[in-house]
Design a protein around this motif. Structure first.
Motif, mmCIF file in Angstrom:
data_model
loop_
_atom_site.group_PDB
_atom_site.id
_atom_site.type_symbol
_atom_site.label_atom_id
_atom_site.label_comp_id
_atom_site.label_asym_id
_atom_site.label_seq_id
_atom_site.Cartn_x
_atom_site.Cartn_y
_atom_site.Cartn_z
ATOM 1 N N ARG A 21 59.720 41.655 14.006
ATOM 2 C CA ARG A 21 59.843 40.923 15.257
ATOM 3 C C ARG A 21 60.816 41.620 16.184
ATOM 4 N NH1 ARG A 21 63.627 36.277 13.393
ATOM 5 N NH2 ARG A 21 64.088 37.283 11.422
ATOM 6 N N ARG A 22 60.729 41.221 17.442
ATOM 7 C CA ARG A 22 61.570 41.835 18.464
ATOM 8 C C ARG A 22 62.613 40.817 18.878
ATOM 9 N NH1 ARG A 22 58.488 45.688 21.321
ATOM 10 N NH2 ARG A 22 60.514 46.500 21.980
ATOM 11 N N VAL A 23 63.861 41.221 18.856
ATOM 12 C CA VAL A 23 64.944 40.363 19.336
ATOM 13 C C VAL A 23 65.797 41.225 20.253
ATOM 14 C CG1 VAL A 23 66.844 38.839 18.696
ATOM 15 C CG2 VAL A 23 64.926 39.162 17.113
ATOM 16 N N GLY A 24 65.609 41.093 21.553
ATOM 17 C CA GLY A 24 66.309 41.989 22.469
ATOM 18 C C GLY A 24 65.947 43.426 22.153
ATOM 19 N N GLN A 25 66.956 44.265 21.992
ATOM 20 C CA GLN A 25 66.672 45.671 21.688
ATOM 21 C C GLN A 25 66.511 45.935 20.193
ATOM 22 O OE1 GLN A 25 70.509 47.277 23.266
ATOM 23 N NE2 GLN A 25 70.582 48.387 21.334
ATOM 24 N N GLU A 26 66.533 44.879 19.410
ATOM 25 C CA GLU A 26 66.380 45.051 17.965
ATOM 26 C C GLU A 26 64.927 44.869 17.545
ATOM 27 O OE1 GLU A 26 69.197 45.975 16.185
ATOM 28 O OE2 GLU A 26 69.943 46.042 18.244
ATOM 29 N N LEU A 27 64.408 45.870 16.847
ATOM 30 C CA LEU A 27 63.128 45.722 16.179
ATOM 31 C C LEU A 27 63.465 45.432 14.716
ATOM 32 C CD1 LEU A 27 60.028 46.045 15.819
ATOM 33 C CD2 LEU A 27 60.401 48.522 15.702
ATOM 34 N N VAL A 28 63.212 44.188 14.335
ATOM 35 C CA VAL A 28 63.640 43.726 13.015
ATOM 36 C C VAL A 28 62.464 43.883 12.042
ATOM 37 C CG1 VAL A 28 64.587 41.779 11.718
ATOM 38 C CG2 VAL A 28 65.118 42.034 14.165
ATOM 39 N N VAL A 29 62.679 44.674 11.017
ATOM 40 C CA VAL A 29 61.606 44.998 10.076
ATOM 41 C C VAL A 29 61.918 44.378 8.716
ATOM 42 C CG1 VAL A 29 60.381 46.865 8.896
ATOM 43 C CG2 VAL A 29 61.161 47.180 11.270
ATOM 44 N N THR A 30 60.969 43.633 8.193
ATOM 45 C CA THR A 30 61.128 43.058 6.860
ATOM 46 C C THR A 30 60.165 43.773 5.917
ATOM 47 O OG1 THR A 30 61.652 40.931 7.860
ATOM 48 C CG2 THR A 30 61.095 40.926 5.519
ATOM 49 N N SER A 31 60.744 44.416 4.951
ATOM 50 C CA SER A 31 59.941 45.200 4.023
ATOM 51 C C SER A 31 59.393 44.296 2.913
ATOM 52 C CB SER A 31 60.830 46.316 3.475
ATOM 53 O OG SER A 31 60.373 46.728 2.233
ATOM 54 N N ARG A 32 58.260 44.679 2.350
ATOM 55 C CA ARG A 32 57.685 43.871 1.262
ATOM 56 C C ARG A 32 58.540 43.898 0.018
ATOM 57 N NH1 ARG A 32 51.279 44.589 0.553
ATOM 58 N NH2 ARG A 32 50.661 44.054 2.673
ATOM 59 N N HIS A 33 59.135 45.063 -0.215
ATOM 60 C CA HIS A 33 59.994 45.210 -1.394
ATOM 61 C C HIS A 33 61.395 45.528 -0.924
ATOM 62 C CE1 HIS A 33 56.313 45.380 -3.652
ATOM 63 N NE2 HIS A 33 55.885 46.302 -2.808
ATOM 64 N N THR A 34 62.355 45.133 -1.686
ATOM 65 C CA THR A 34 63.731 45.499 -1.348
ATOM 66 C C THR A 34 63.887 47.011 -1.513
ATOM 67 O OG1 THR A 34 64.529 43.347 -2.023
ATOM 68 C CG2 THR A 34 66.153 45.111 -1.929
ATOM 69 N N LEU A 35 64.430 47.630 -0.484
ATOM 70 C CA LEU A 35 64.670 49.073 -0.534
ATOM 71 C C LEU A 35 66.012 49.275 -1.212
ATOM 72 C CD1 LEU A 35 63.591 49.583 3.168
ATOM 73 C CD2 LEU A 35 62.227 50.190 1.145
ATOM 74 N N ARG A 36 66.044 50.139 -2.187
ATOM 75 C CA ARG A 36 67.250 50.275 -3.013
ATOM 76 C C ARG A 36 68.235 51.297 -2.451
ATOM 77 N NH1 ARG A 36 67.637 45.655 -5.344
ATOM 78 N NH2 ARG A 36 65.665 45.022 -6.287
ATOM 79 N N THR A 37 69.491 50.970 -2.566
ATOM 80 C CA THR A 37 70.577 51.876 -2.146
ATOM 81 C C THR A 37 70.335 53.292 -2.634
ATOM 82 O OG1 THR A 37 72.083 50.055 -2.551
ATOM 83 C CG2 THR A 37 73.084 52.198 -2.170
ATOM 84 N N GLY A 38 70.494 54.253 -1.727
ATOM 85 C CA GLY A 38 70.410 55.655 -2.135
ATOM 86 C C GLY A 38 68.998 56.200 -2.148
ATOM 87 N N ARG A 39 67.993 55.317 -1.981
ATOM 88 C CA ARG A 39 66.600 55.800 -2.034
ATOM 89 C C ARG A 39 66.091 56.088 -0.638
ATOM 90 N NH1 ARG A 39 64.373 54.277 -7.060
ATOM 91 N NH2 ARG A 39 62.458 55.333 -6.400
ATOM 92 N N ASP A 40 65.193 57.082 -0.543
ATOM 93 C CA ASP A 40 64.537 57.387 0.727
ATOM 94 C C ASP A 40 63.374 56.441 0.949
ATOM 95 O OD1 ASP A 40 66.254 59.412 1.165
ATOM 96 O OD2 ASP A 40 64.786 61.028 1.055
#
Ligand code: ARG
Ligand code: ZN
Length: 475
Positions: A119-138
């Motif tokens: 969704r768009r909130v002002g200048q923020e494009l807020v992206v919700t990923s299907r899976h949690t992206l893990r620290t340190g991973r590309d």
């Protein structure tokens, strides 16, 4: 543009002070997107990078390694079609994160190939990923978007971003405008490499940063492929489009030069652009090897813009530059582009050095000495706008392109030179871009480096010239 008596690159822009208003924005946005909610907090990337002057610029939770931008622009309708693929690395576990993008329409977002909610909130494009992206991973984010890009109006009243011209677009993003034409982690803290594939009407040229990999014309359109493989801040990216005359050659040092010049500016630009190799060679002697493999100039005819920008590898001019402007924008390749800001408050590290390079250029080319230039400025009365605020703490985004940052910033360097002597001074300005090459530097780090090299305590001097209010006493 930045000499005594002349206006610095900023212009116009006396508006109401905005910092009180701005300061409340991140809180409001955070509340809107739920970042303040206790359960979501650990896996939600922050909507800003923590810059007090531009609180929503950049984002938290990841670092972008590469931008792959595919753009198609229709000059007559001003329609832009874009696809951006960002390769990023999570710096925390992320179920949701933001990109910066303003205007335009987003038609789809995918994370690691799977469609993602956004969704768009002002200048923020807020992206919700299907899976949690893990620290340190590309991970990879692909964003499809289109529309008519519009520049942003900066706190000082100037426009930046995608600025349409009569034959294309002047594309300059300092400090905020990158987000008017691609989704970005839009803060100089986060540098990345870039690929650009830009399709424009046949006869137009699209000029971006770095090396031209190829160009191909088919069905009335030409596609230009550019690559900048060195780390670059988003504000330094360009995709300037126009009817340009192109000139290409290599310097004796093997730097590939690409100049694109609007024919209306060509005769005025030619004698100045001819000096580029010798200017780069002279700057390389002072500051260490030129940081990039490519160089050049984009000379547009954009009478409404009112400034030039040190777009990485290839500065962008709104009209034929004079020699000082060419020296200034190319000095930024070391100061600002290679050694980047971590906060806009430190902007004097860019502008003070670029202006001081102009003074040194004069001094070493039969012009005024830096001392004479300093003296002419210092003669200004205490009421002069030059002393309106200190360069190391301009106070808000409204002030980052003002005379205190440019000229008094350069004066601070001249005071340093007087305090440590020429030998150590030139060692310091050589060491700074060498030590921080292709990275970042802060004011505190610069002060420490100057103290280390000179063996002198310099906190008093820097306090006086960078941080104290009012016209300083000169040593
Ligand atoms: N960094 C540029 C220069 O001095 C100036 C950019 C001004 N940008 C703006 N939005 N007013 O070389
Ligand atoms: Zn500058």
């Amino acid at each position: 543009m930045t000499r005594p008596g002349r206006q610095p690159a900023r212009r116009r822009g006396v508006g109401p002070r905005r910092e009180t208003l701005l300061a409340t924005v991140p809180v409001a946005v955070a509340a809107l997107i739920g970042a303040a909610g206790p359960t979501a907090a650990d896996t939600t990337g922050a909507p800003g990078a923590g810059d007090p002057y531009f609180p929503l610029s950049g984002n938290g939770g990841y670092h972008v390694r590469h931008y792959d931008l595919t753009l198609r622009y229709e000059t007559s309708s001003r329609h832009l079609d874009g696809k951006a693929v960002l390769t990023a690395r999570a710096t925390q576990d992320l179920s949701r994160f933001d990109l910066d993008l303003t205007g335009l329409q987003v038609t789809g977002v995918a994370v690691d190939g799977a469609p993602a909610a956004f969704r768009r909130v002002g200048q923020e494009l807020v992206v919700t990923s299907r899976h949690t992206l893990r620290t340190g991973r590309d991970f990879r984010v692909a964003v499809a978007y289109n529309g008519t890009p519009k520049p942003v109006t900066d706190p000082d009243g100037s426009a930046d971003g995608w600025i349409p011209t009569d034959d294309g677009a002047f594309v300059a993003g300092e400090p905020q405008g990158a987000m008017t034409w691609f989704p970005a982690n839009n803060h100089p803290k986060d540098k990345a490499s870039y690929d650009f594939t830009i399709t424009v009407p046949q006869g137009s040229t699209a000029v971006a940063n770095g090396v031209l990999l190829g160009q191909r014309t088919a069905h009335g359109r030409t596609t230009f492929r550019w690559r900048e493989s060195q780390p670059m801040a988003s504000y330094l990216a360009t995709a300037t489009i126009g009817n340009f005359k192109v000139e290409r050659y290599s310097t004796d040092d093997g730097i590939q030069v690409y100049n694109a010049v609007d024919p209306r500016e060509a005769s005025a630009a030619a004698p100045v652009l001819k000096q580029l190799p010798s200017v780069l060679e002279w700057e390389s002697k002072l500051f260490g090897p030129y940081p990039y493999r490519s160089a050049g100039s984009i000379v547009d005819h954009a009478p409404d813009v009112g400034y030039a920008l040190e777009t990485q590898t290839r500065p962008l001019y709104d009209a034929a530059p004079d020699l000082h402007t060419l020296v200034h924008e190319n000095a930024h390749q070391w100061f600002g582009d290679s050694v980047s800001l971590t906060t806009w408050k430190d902007i004097w590290l860019n502008e003070g050095f670029a202006v001081y390079t102009e003074w040194l250029y004069d001094e070493q080319h039969d012009g005024d000495s830096a001392q004479e230039t300093f003296d002419a400025l210092y003669a200004r009365p205490a009421s002069d706008p030059l002393w309106a605020y200190p360069p190391g703490d301009p106070g808000s985004g409204k002030n980052i392109f003002g005379a205190p940052v440019y000229q008094r910033g350069a004066m601070a360097l001249h005071e340093l030179r007087k305090a440590v002597g020429d030998g150590d001074f030139f060692r310091i300005v050589h060491a700074w871009p060498t030590v921080h090459r292709n990275g970042h530097g802060t004011t505190a780090q610069f002060v420490r480096l100057a103290e280390q090299i000179s063996g002198k305590r310099l906190d008093g001097l820097f306090h006086t010239w960078l941080f104290a209010n009012g016209k300083p006493n000169s040593a």
